[in-house]
Design a protein around this motif. Structure first.
Motif, PDB file in Angstrom:
ATOM      1  N   PHE A 147      10.618 -17.970 -19.834  1.00  0.00           N
ATOM      2  CA  PHE A 147      11.176 -18.330 -21.421  1.00  0.00           C
ATOM      3  C   PHE A 147      12.792 -18.897 -20.098  1.00  0.00           C
ATOM      4  CE2 PHE A 147       7.757 -16.440 -22.952  1.00  0.00           C
ATOM      5  CZ  PHE A 147       7.630 -17.070 -23.702  1.00  0.00           C
ATOM      6  N   LEU A 148      12.690 -20.145 -19.908  1.00  0.00           N
ATOM      7  CA  LEU A 148      14.357 -20.200 -19.932  1.00  0.00           C
ATOM      8  C   LEU A 148      15.505 -20.793 -21.025  1.00  0.00           C
ATOM      9  CD1 LEU A 148      12.667 -23.488 -17.991  1.00  0.00           C
ATOM     10  CD2 LEU A 148      13.227 -21.106 -16.845  1.00  0.00           C
ATOM     11  N   ILE A 149      16.665 -20.235 -20.876  1.00  0.00           N
ATOM     12  CA  ILE A 149      17.452 -20.564 -22.028  1.00  0.00           C
ATOM     13  C   ILE A 149      18.734 -20.299 -21.740  1.00  0.00           C
ATOM     14  CG2 ILE A 149      18.045 -17.624 -22.170  1.00  0.00           C
ATOM     15  CD1 ILE A 149      18.321 -18.511 -25.611  1.00  0.00           C
ATOM     16  N   ALA A 150      19.841 -21.900 -21.973  1.00  0.00           N
ATOM     17  CA  ALA A 150      20.424 -21.861 -22.067  1.00  0.00           C
ATOM     18  C   ALA A 150      21.790 -21.580 -22.880  1.00  0.00           C
ATOM     19  CB  ALA A 150      21.248 -23.184 -21.867  1.00  0.00           C
ATOM     20  N   GLU A 151      23.393 -21.417 -23.207  1.00  0.00           N
ATOM     21  CA  GLU A 151      23.743 -21.981 -24.244  1.00  0.00           C
ATOM     22  C   GLU A 151      23.716 -22.833 -24.862  1.00  0.00           C
ATOM     23  OE1 GLU A 151      26.627 -19.162 -23.743  1.00  0.00           O
ATOM     24  OE2 GLU A 151      25.730 -18.199 -22.136  1.00  0.00           O
ATOM     25  N   PRO A 152      24.272 -22.789 -26.484  1.00  0.00           N
ATOM     26  CA  PRO A 152      23.890 -23.493 -27.191  1.00  0.00           C
ATOM     27  C   PRO A 152      24.422 -25.024 -27.167  1.00  0.00           C
ATOM     28  CG  PRO A 152      24.977 -22.128 -28.281  1.00  0.00           C
ATOM     29  CD  PRO A 152      25.257 -21.366 -26.843  1.00  0.00           C
ATOM     30  N   GLY A 153      25.880 -25.253 -26.241  1.00  0.00           N
ATOM     31  CA  GLY A 153      25.899 -26.732 -25.936  1.00  0.00           C
ATOM     32  C   GLY A 153      25.419 -27.086 -24.639  1.00  0.00           C
ATOM     33  N   GLU A 154      24.415 -26.713 -24.685  1.00  0.00           N
ATOM     34  CA  GLU A 154      24.064 -26.766 -22.655  1.00  0.00           C
ATOM     35  C   GLU A 154      22.390 -27.507 -23.160  1.00  0.00           C
ATOM     36  OE1 GLU A 154      26.316 -24.154 -19.731  1.00  0.00           O
ATOM     37  OE2 GLU A 154      24.519 -23.984 -20.428  1.00  0.00           O
ATOM     38  N   LEU A 155      21.434 -28.370 -21.844  1.00  0.00           N
ATOM     39  CA  LEU A 155      19.955 -29.234 -22.277  1.00  0.00           C
ATOM     40  C   LEU A 155      19.826 -28.427 -20.760  1.00  0.00           C
ATOM     41  CD1 LEU A 155      20.007 -32.412 -22.940  1.00  0.00           C
ATOM     42  CD2 LEU A 155      19.954 -30.425 -24.437  1.00  0.00           C
ATOM     43  N   LEU A 156      19.133 -28.001 -20.146  1.00  0.00           N
ATOM     44  CA  LEU A 156      18.049 -27.884 -19.249  1.00  0.00           C
ATOM     45  C   LEU A 156      17.175 -28.512 -18.453  1.00  0.00           C
ATOM     46  CD1 LEU A 156      16.763 -24.124 -20.880  1.00  0.00           C
ATOM     47  CD2 LEU A 156      18.702 -24.225 -19.020  1.00  0.00           C
ATOM     48  N   THR A 157      17.771 -28.432 -17.134  1.00  0.00           N
ATOM     49  CA  THR A 157      16.493 -29.619 -16.480  1.00  0.00           C
ATOM     50  C   THR A 157      15.980 -28.883 -15.388  1.00  0.00           C
ATOM     51  OG1 THR A 157      18.429 -31.879 -16.535  1.00  0.00           O
ATOM     52  CG2 THR A 157      16.742 -31.120 -14.628  1.00  0.00           C
ATOM     53  N   VAL A 158      14.781 -28.891 -15.059  1.00  0.00           N
ATOM     54  CA  VAL A 158      13.772 -28.475 -14.062  1.00  0.00           C
ATOM     55  C   VAL A 158      13.469 -28.969 -13.454  1.00  0.00           C
ATOM     56  CG1 VAL A 158      11.516 -26.819 -14.422  1.00  0.00           C
ATOM     57  CG2 VAL A 158      13.002 -26.806 -16.186  1.00  0.00           C
ATOM     58  N   ARG A 159      13.441 -29.440 -12.204  1.00  0.00           N
ATOM     59  CA  ARG A 159      12.822 -30.205 -11.222  1.00  0.00           C
ATOM     60  C   ARG A 159      12.119 -29.097  -9.850  1.00  0.00           C
ATOM     61  NH1 ARG A 159      17.705 -31.196  -7.388  1.00  0.00           N
ATOM     62  NH2 ARG A 159      17.187 -29.697  -6.539  1.00  0.00           N
ATOM     63  N   ILE A 160      11.379 -29.795 -10.227  1.00  0.00           N
ATOM     64  CA  ILE A 160      10.183 -29.355  -8.993  1.00  0.00           C
ATOM     65  C   ILE A 160      10.637 -29.662  -7.714  1.00  0.00           C
ATOM     66  CG2 ILE A 160       7.646 -28.909  -8.457  1.00  0.00           C
ATOM     67  CD1 ILE A 160       8.491 -28.204 -11.215  1.00  0.00           C
ATOM     68  N   ASP A 161      10.350 -28.762  -6.573  1.00  0.00           N
ATOM     69  CA  ASP A 161      10.935 -28.548  -5.715  1.00  0.00           C
ATOM     70  C   ASP A 161      10.228 -29.143  -4.580  1.00  0.00           C
ATOM     71  OD1 ASP A 161      13.798 -28.868  -5.967  1.00  0.00           O
ATOM     72  OD2 ASP A 161      14.460 -26.474  -5.677  1.00  0.00           O
ATOM     73  N   ARG A 162       9.633 -27.724  -4.943  1.00  0.00           N
ATOM     74  CA  ARG A 162       8.514 -27.668  -4.055  1.00  0.00           C
ATOM     75  C   ARG A 162       6.839 -26.971  -4.401  1.00  0.00           C
ATOM     76  NH1 ARG A 162       5.499 -23.484  -1.824  1.00  0.00           N
ATOM     77  NH2 ARG A 162       6.679 -22.879  -2.707  1.00  0.00           N
ATOM     78  N   ALA A 163       5.387 -27.548  -4.275  1.00  0.00           N
ATOM     79  CA  ALA A 163       4.632 -27.195  -4.864  1.00  0.00           C
ATOM     80  C   ALA A 163       2.830 -26.309  -3.640  1.00  0.00           C
ATOM     81  CB  ALA A 163       4.037 -27.730  -6.504  1.00  0.00           C
ATOM     82  N   SER A 164       2.402 -26.031  -3.727  1.00  0.00           N
ATOM     83  CA  SER A 164       1.415 -25.886  -3.708  1.00  0.00           C
ATOM     84  C   SER A 164       0.251 -24.966  -4.495  1.00  0.00           C
ATOM     85  CB  SER A 164       1.165 -24.825  -2.465  1.00  0.00           C
ATOM     86  OG  SER A 164       0.374 -25.065  -0.979  1.00  0.00           O
TER      87      SER A 164
END
Length: 322
Positions: A84-101
């Motif tokens: 579960f991800l949460i940021a400050e109210p005035g922010e958006l979250l970006t998730v980037r996949i760097d590596r995956a196996s």
């Protein structure tokens, strides 16, 4: 225990309940590993120029409130995991996949959901989110496992994953970006102040606090003149086009919560109410014809206040609908 610690424990218990509950998402049914003492905001944000990004490992059930790079490596089959991800109210979250196996053809899973799901309930609700529910999932297994990224529509998101083989896993980078007009916010703290502005947009925006709270409306600007009243079964503000409603419930989805009060006309408060439910929501419905604004101040109710509510409080049962 500090308010931040209480919030972290509360949200993680919600996570555990969600993962053990009955959900339409198979990856959310069960969780064997969780740490009830892992807290949102346990480590400071690293965003100063020149600093190394914050790094740590992920658990099968986890919660993050900071930017950084995070790695999960399975030590045994982990079939129902969520972060579960949460940021400050005035922010958006970006998730980037760097590596995956991952063995995607063999049933491994890596998705990002735009919002939160708890026990089958969504925030934002389907009524408030701009995308249909299927479009809120980003499936990294189908699009290639490295280099992809997705940005949330609000300050909460979650990573869903399933890893069958020990030694497999993934690394993600989580960052935040400013959101000039936040819409649909989960408060990262049990007390604070927030101003919700909807500028000439036909949309619904919710501000949610996952605690019993005292809510104080100190400023409400709507583009019409109406009435202020406590909502009755046969009455409401729906005909005005622009209004604010207060909701309470035991779940997360505002559309399934109990309506407690409607605010239909501009005023400069205060209007203060106690909502002794597990979750409290201030929801603005906007027609798109006006610039609407509401300022909310809130604090967590103490246990004795929840048990003995009096005065200007809302005593309706906190029931979440189907």
């Amino acid at each position: 225990m500090s308010p931040a610690c209480r919030l972290g424990c509360h949200l993680l218990l919600l996570c555990l309940a969600a993962l053990r509950g009955h959900s339409q998402e198979p990856e959310l049914r069960e969780a064997e590993d969780y740490d009830p003492f892992l807290l949102f905001g346990a480590s400071p944000k690293r965003d100063a120029a020149g600093e190394e990004p914050y790094r740590r490992t992920l658990r099968c059930v986890d919660a993050l409130s900071l930017q950084g790079q995070f790695t999960f490596t399975a030590d045994r089959p982990q079939l129902h995991c969520a972060v579960f991800l949460i940021a400050e109210p005035g922010e958006l979250l970006t998730v980037r996949i760097d590596r995956a196996s991952l063995d995607c053809p063999g049933g491994d899973l890596l998705k990002v959901f735009d919002g939160w799901i708890l026990k089958g309930e969504k925030f934002p609700s389907s009524q408030d989110h701009p995308l249909p529910t299927p479009a809120r999932y980003m499936d990294f297994c189908t699009g290639g496992l490295s280099g992809q990224s997705v940005t949330s529509s609000q300050n909460v998101a979650m990573i869903l994953f399933r890893v069958h083989h020990p030694g497999n896993g993934f690394t993600v980078t989580v960052r935040t970006d400013p959101n000039l007009f936040p819409c649909n916010v989960v408060s990262p703290t049990p007390s604070g102040r927030f101003t919700l502005v909807v500028p000439h947009q036909r949309r619904n925006c919710s501000f949610s606090v996952v605690y019993p709270v005292v809510i104080r409306i100190s400023d409400l600007a709507l583009g019409h003149i109406g009435r202020l009243h406590v909502k009755l079964p046969s009455a409401g503000c729906g005909g005005t086009g622009d209004f604010v409603e207060l909701l309470g419930g035991t779940g997360l989805d505002p559309s399934k919560m109990t309506p407690l009060a409607d605010l239909c006309y501009p005023f400069r408060g205060p209007a203060q109410m106690k909502i002794g439910c597990d979750s409290a929501v201030v929801r603005m419905v906007s027609s798109g014809k006006h610039v609407n604004r509401v300022t909310v101040e809130y604090r967590q109710l103490e246990p004795q206040e929840v048990e003995a509510q009096s005065g200007n409080s809302l005593g309706q049962p906190c029931v979440s609908g189907p």
